[in-house]
Every structure is written in structure tokens, then in C-alpha cells.
Design an enzyme around this catalytic site. Sequence first.
Site, PDB file in Angstrom:
ATOM      1  N   LYS A 113       0.814  -1.213   0.000  1.00  0.00           N
ATOM      2  CA  LYS A 113       0.000   0.000   0.000  1.00  0.00           C
ATOM      3  C   LYS A 113       0.846   1.260   0.000  1.00  0.00           C
ATOM      4  O   LYS A 113       0.496   2.236  -0.663  1.00  0.00           O
ATOM      5  CB  LYS A 113      -0.983  -0.012   1.169  1.00  0.00           C
ATOM      6  CG  LYS A 113      -2.163  -0.918   0.876  1.00  0.00           C
ATOM      7  CD  LYS A 113      -3.226  -0.854   1.923  1.00  0.00           C
ATOM      8  CE  LYS A 113      -4.376  -1.786   1.553  1.00  0.00           C
ATOM      9  NZ  LYS A 113      -5.207  -2.131   2.690  1.00  0.00           N
ATOM     10  N   LYS A 194      -6.091 -11.364  -8.506  1.00  0.00           N
ATOM     11  CA  LYS A 194      -7.323 -11.457  -7.738  1.00  0.00           C
ATOM     12  C   LYS A 194      -8.404 -10.533  -8.327  1.00  0.00           C
ATOM     13  O   LYS A 194      -8.076  -9.433  -8.783  1.00  0.00           O
ATOM     14  CB  LYS A 194      -6.998 -11.030  -6.302  1.00  0.00           C
ATOM     15  CG  LYS A 194      -8.117 -11.196  -5.325  1.00  0.00           C
ATOM     16  CD  LYS A 194      -7.678 -10.782  -3.927  1.00  0.00           C
ATOM     17  CE  LYS A 194      -8.919 -10.568  -3.069  1.00  0.00           C
ATOM     18  NZ  LYS A 194      -8.631 -10.123  -1.729  1.00  0.00           N
ATOM     19  N   LYS A 197     -11.916  -4.707  -6.819  1.00  0.00           N
ATOM     20  CA  LYS A 197     -12.556  -3.450  -7.204  1.00  0.00           C
ATOM     21  C   LYS A 197     -11.550  -2.344  -7.428  1.00  0.00           C
ATOM     22  O   LYS A 197     -11.840  -1.367  -8.104  1.00  0.00           O
ATOM     23  CB  LYS A 197     -13.499  -3.001  -6.094  1.00  0.00           C
ATOM     24  CG  LYS A 197     -14.710  -3.862  -5.985  1.00  0.00           C
ATOM     25  CD  LYS A 197     -15.836  -3.109  -5.392  1.00  0.00           C
ATOM     26  CE  LYS A 197     -16.752  -2.642  -6.498  1.00  0.00           C
ATOM     27  NZ  LYS A 197     -18.039  -2.228  -5.995  1.00  0.00           N
TER      28      LYS A 197
END
Length: 332
Positions: A113, A194, A197
Site C-alpha cells: 500500500k 485477484k 474493485k
Amino acid sequence: MKKKIIFSGIQPTGSLTIGNYIGALSQWRKLQKKYFCIFCIADLHSLTIYQKKDVLNKNILDILAICLACGISPEKSIIFVQSHVPQHSQLNWILNCFTNFGEMKRMTQFKEKIYLNKNINIGLFNYPILMASDILLYQTNKVPVGKDQIQHIELTRDIAYRFNNIYGNIFTIPEKILNTNGSCIMSLTNPQKKMSKSDPDNNNIIDLFDSDFIIKQKIKNAITDSNYPPNIKYDFKNKPGISNLLIILSNITECSIKKLEQNFKNKNYNNLKESIIDNLCIFLNKLRKKYFFYRNDEKYLKNIMFNGAKRAKKQANITLKKVYDTIGLSFK
Ligand code: TRP
């Protein structure tokens, strides 16, 4: 015999994909048969990314309605909103003081992140310790999670061991449960990744609220392979696209992969896709009907939410009191 305790959480971040349904919610529904389940809408975790006030508020009710539509029972299980139970934050501070900076720096999700994000807050760094607090507060035996959360469960166990080593048996050591049949639904356009969204390519996901028309388009465009003759077989290494489609169909129809392989023995990829489109549309239309039934009754939803918090608090307080007592924070 007392039922074993399951704890899991989901963040209230807008609508969900069939990956979230298959990987989490449908599994949660099934676990209720055998375990005492505590499900948490992790609103505090979602604050690690800036949330607009009205959107967050709406998202919490949305996700609660989705959980109910997916068959989470507020009677059999406890479903509650994390911030309504302040014990999570209270235990979080204490566990912060039993966690090493070094082990936190090694958390892969955080490292990924910070690589992508410019605005890094300490909440994002602390996130796995709040998750440990969620789990340990309820003397949880098992935690159903996706693959991306495994490291957080390992950390939770390490913190619990460390604390127990000093103070005796205060926390139950939790184990993870991985959903073997599709703990990870992959992207429709790149089955090595994966279904997510946050991927800018919207064609990679099926949203629970996608229309029949969009579902048809997205499944038609899903990547398969160019094997000749086409064979519909589960083989993730060599046939990731077809395997992912089989997992989706298997979960939606509750039909085993083996049985599906038999049914599609002399069929082609188009037949498989047609079947997925038909079944997905029926399935999602039913789910949405249930969703709107609950979502249109905010009074009912709030009632479920407050009642869940009351029951969760009762359990959480038992552990927190034990912790306060043992570390020397209680007075009589
Ligand atoms: N971090 C989890 C996710 O994003 C959600 C979560 C919060 C959770 N607390 C939890 C999952 C405790 C399992 C147990 O998917």
C-alpha cells in the site's frame, strides 16, 4: 458441548463483487450451522482511507443489508458495527504495546500500500493490530479469511502467544480457515490476479449490482484459453481462466467441480459461459430482491445493528476486564 467461536470482518466499502460473496459471505452463511459466529462490519478499518461522511454512513447500512440478504442470521449469530463496541479500540492500544515495530514493518499488505499510495497514515500501519484486537476480544477459535489476510492472522497469533507468555492464558490462540473452493476468485480478464474493485479495469469484476446485460458482456469477454479441443477441466496451473469460471459456477449453483466437469464433458467454452450467465443472473436477481427488502427498512437495520453491538459488548467486556485485571489497571 460449547460451540467453537468464529470471528470475521468485512469493510463497508460500497458494493461488493461476486469474489467477496464467494470468498466471504457465502462461507459465513454456511459456518453458522456449526459454530457460534460473530461478524463485524469493520468501519474503523475503513477509515485508513479517507471516507466522506454521508457515503460511509450509507455504506455501513448497505453492507449490513447485504449480509442479511446473503443469509447471515442476526439471531443465530452476532452481527455488529466495530465502532459501536469501544472495547476494540481499548484493546487495540494495549496490544500496540505488545507489538514490535520490526514485525509491523514486515507486513506485506502495508508495504504494497505505501508503494501505491501517497497519503500514508499511521492507521494503515496499525491496521493489523486493530484486526488482532477484533479477533482476540472474543476468544475466537477460528477466523475465515482470504489469502491476503493470512499474515494478519499470523501476527494475531504471535501477539496472543507473547501476551499469554507473560500473563498466563488470557487469549485463545485463533486459527485461520481458508475457503478451499475459491478463497480467491480471480479477475475475469487476467486470471493470474485477484478479482478486485481497486483494479482500474472494470471488466475484471462482477459487481453484485451489475445488470443482466453487463453480466452477459463481462462473462462473454472473460479470458479462457485456446486449447484444442476445448476441455472444461479444473487445472489452475495450466487453465486458470476456465478453472476460475468453474469455481464461480460451482459456488453459485452449489454443484461440485467434479460434477460440473462431467456435465460439460463434450461441451465447449461457450456452453460453459452461457450456463454461468444464466445462473449468475438468476442468483443475483434473487439476492438483490432480498437486499432491497432489508435496505428499505432502515428502522429494522438499525435495530439489528444496535442489538448486535449490545451482545458483542457483553462478550468483549469479559476479555477486556480480564486483560485490565492481569496487567494491573483494575482497582477494587
Ligand atoms: N481486514 C479485513 C479485510 O479487509 C477485515 C477485517 C477486519 C477482519 N477485522 C477482521 C477479518 C477480523 C477477519 C477478522 O478483509
